[in-house]
Design a protein around this motif. Structure first.
Motif, short mmCIF file in Angstrom:
data_model
loop_
_atom_site.label_atom_id
_atom_site.label_comp_id
_atom_site.label_asym_id
_atom_site.label_seq_id
_atom_site.Cartn_x
_atom_site.Cartn_y
_atom_site.Cartn_z
N TYR A 169 1.10 -1.29 -0.40
CA TYR A 169 0.30 -0.06 0.22
C TYR A 169 1.18 1.56 -0.04
O TYR A 169 0.04 2.38 0.30
CB TYR A 169 -1.06 0.26 1.17
CG TYR A 169 -2.40 -1.05 1.02
CD1 TYR A 169 -3.25 -0.61 0.43
CD2 TYR A 169 -1.70 -1.92 1.74
CE1 TYR A 169 -3.82 -1.49 0.73
CE2 TYR A 169 -2.92 -3.45 1.69
CZ TYR A 169 -4.29 -3.09 1.11
OH TYR A 169 -5.01 -3.45 0.92
N TYR A 170 1.88 0.79 0.11
CA TYR A 170 2.75 2.68 0.43
C TYR A 170 2.89 2.37 -0.86
O TYR A 170 3.45 2.00 -1.95
CB TYR A 170 4.55 2.29 1.06
CG TYR A 170 5.36 2.52 1.12
CD1 TYR A 170 4.99 3.87 2.35
CD2 TYR A 170 6.66 3.12 0.69
CE1 TYR A 170 5.73 5.51 2.11
CE2 TYR A 170 7.45 4.26 0.71
CZ TYR A 170 7.14 5.72 1.26
OH TYR A 170 7.53 6.29 1.39
N LYS A 171 3.32 4.46 -1.31
CA LYS A 171 3.37 5.17 -2.79
C LYS A 171 5.17 5.46 -2.03
O LYS A 171 4.93 6.81 -1.21
CB LYS A 171 2.23 5.93 -2.87
CG LYS A 171 1.22 5.15 -3.03
CD LYS A 171 0.18 5.92 -3.71
CE LYS A 171 -0.91 5.09 -4.11
NZ LYS A 171 -1.71 4.41 -2.87
N PRO A 172 5.96 5.61 -2.69
CA PRO A 172 7.15 5.92 -2.38
C PRO A 172 7.66 7.13 -2.94
O PRO A 172 8.51 7.28 -3.55
CB PRO A 172 7.49 4.41 -2.78
CG PRO A 172 7.53 4.21 -3.64
CD PRO A 172 6.53 4.00 -3.82
N THR A 173 6.68 7.92 -3.09
CA THR A 173 6.89 9.38 -3.78
C THR A 173 6.60 10.52 -2.58
O THR A 173 6.01 10.30 -1.60
CB THR A 173 5.79 10.10 -4.41
OG1 THR A 173 4.74 9.67 -4.05
CG2 THR A 173 6.34 8.22 -5.99
N PRO A 174 8.03 11.36 -2.73
CA PRO A 174 7.53 12.70 -1.69
C PRO A 174 5.93 13.37 -1.44
O PRO A 174 5.20 13.41 -0.40
CB PRO A 174 8.32 13.77 -2.47
CG PRO A 174 9.05 13.10 -3.21
CD PRO A 174 8.33 11.95 -3.90
N GLU A 175 5.03 13.15 -2.88
CA GLU A 175 3.40 13.64 -2.77
C GLU A 175 2.66 12.89 -1.45
O GLU A 175 2.36 13.06 -1.33
CB GLU A 175 3.42 14.37 -4.23
CG GLU A 175 3.87 15.06 -4.81
CD GLU A 175 5.00 14.63 -5.44
OE1 GLU A 175 5.67 13.58 -6.19
OE2 GLU A 175 6.30 15.13 -6.12
N ALA A 176 3.02 10.99 -2.61
CA ALA A 176 1.93 10.32 -1.49
C ALA A 176 2.57 9.83 -0.29
O ALA A 176 1.34 8.77 -0.13
CB ALA A 176 2.11 9.79 -2.74
N ALA A 177 3.44 9.95 0.37
CA ALA A 177 4.30 8.94 0.79
C ALA A 177 3.66 8.98 2.20
O ALA A 177 3.28 8.01 2.31
CB ALA A 177 5.51 8.83 1.14
N PHE A 178 3.05 10.50 2.52
CA PHE A 178 2.29 10.56 3.80
C PHE A 178 1.23 9.98 4.04
O PHE A 178 0.68 9.38 4.89
CB PHE A 178 2.92 12.31 4.27
CG PHE A 178 2.10 12.73 6.53
CD1 PHE A 178 2.96 11.85 6.83
CD2 PHE A 178 1.04 13.08 5.33
CE1 PHE A 178 2.22 12.32 7.89
CE2 PHE A 178 0.34 13.37 6.90
CZ PHE A 178 0.58 12.83 8.20
N ALA A 179 1.12 10.35 3.14
CA ALA A 179 -1.08 10.00 2.51
C ALA A 179 -1.13 8.50 2.42
O ALA A 179 -1.47 8.23 3.37
CB ALA A 179 -1.59 10.70 1.58
N SER A 180 0.40 7.78 2.23
CA SER A 180 -0.61 6.61 1.86
C SER A 180 -0.59 5.95 3.63
O SER A 180 -0.43 4.60 3.61
CB SER A 180 0.75 5.89 1.15
OG SER A 180 2.01 5.83 0.96
N VAL A 181 1.17 6.13 3.99
CA VAL A 181 1.05 5.74 5.06
C VAL A 181 -0.19 5.83 6.65
O VAL A 181 -0.74 5.45 7.29
CB VAL A 181 2.28 6.59 6.07
CG1 VAL A 181 2.61 6.45 7.57
CG2 VAL A 181 3.63 5.98 5.10
N GLN A 182 -0.33 7.63 6.23
CA GLN A 182 -1.78 7.27 6.73
C GLN A 182 -3.05 6.42 6.47
O GLN A 182 -4.16 6.46 7.31
CB GLN A 182 -2.64 9.10 6.64
CG GLN A 182 -1.78 9.89 7.36
CD GLN A 182 -1.77 10.28 8.40
OE1 GLN A 182 -0.62 9.70 9.23
NE2 GLN A 182 -2.73 10.55 9.10
N MET A 183 -3.38 5.97 4.50
CA MET A 183 -4.20 5.51 4.37
C MET A 183 -3.85 4.19 4.85
O MET A 183 -4.23 3.35 5.52
CB MET A 183 -4.12 5.34 2.78
CG MET A 183 -5.05 4.63 2.27
SD MET A 183 -4.59 2.66 0.94
CE MET A 183 -3.37 3.17 1.27
#
Length: 153
Positions: free
Chosen positions: A48-62
């Motif tokens: 589920y993790y997205k390793p981009t600066p834009e999506a990393a935090f949102a993927s961890v929250q998700m």
């Protein structure tokens, strides 16, 4: 695998010295167990993790808030990482204290030192993955620390 039964029998019947029958001689195995927990939970988190600066935090929250058992798996991963670092240090202290690094096991000691550095590096990079304020400033401090090293920095 016809010869595996004989090998397993030899291992099972090998006498264990009585002085090694305590918890301090299990630290290497416990470290391996923590590493295996890291591998399994890390694979689940990587789905589920997205390793981009834009999506990393949102993927961890998700992962934490929306994925079923995501918070539990993330917590297991976090605690296994901390436990693994502690166990690696305790294991190396035990090896040093008992003199288990001496001849003929010098290469094992060097491999253990390499694994310690590798574990610390993986723990540091794992700490940076959520890409939040804490991770950002940890990377700044890590980069400045590495930059202050003589010759390399």
């Amino acid at each position: 695998l016809p010869g595996i039964g004989k090998v397993a029998e030899d291992i099972a019947e090998h006498p264990v010295p009585s002085h090694t029958l305590n918890i301090f001689y299990c630290l290497g195995g416990l470290t391996l167990l923590a590493f295996l927990v890291q591998c399994v939970t890390g694979l689940f988190l990587a789905l589920y993790y997205k390793p981009t600066p834009e999506a990393a935090f949102a993927s961890v929250q998700m992962i934490t808030n929306e994925v079923r058992f995501g918070a539990t798996i993330r917590s297991l991963h976090h605690w296994a990482a901390n436990l693994m670092i502690l166990l690696v240090f305790l294991h190396m202290l035990r090896v040093y204290y008992t003199g288990s690094f001496k001849k003929p096991r010098e290469l094992n000691w060097l491999a253990g030192c390499f694994l310690l550095v590798l574990s610390l590096g993986l723990a540091f990079t794992g700490y940076l993955l959520p890409y939040e304020q804490l991770s950002y400033w940890a990377s700044v401090i890590g980069a400045e620390t590495a930059g202050s090293l003589p010759v390399v920095g």
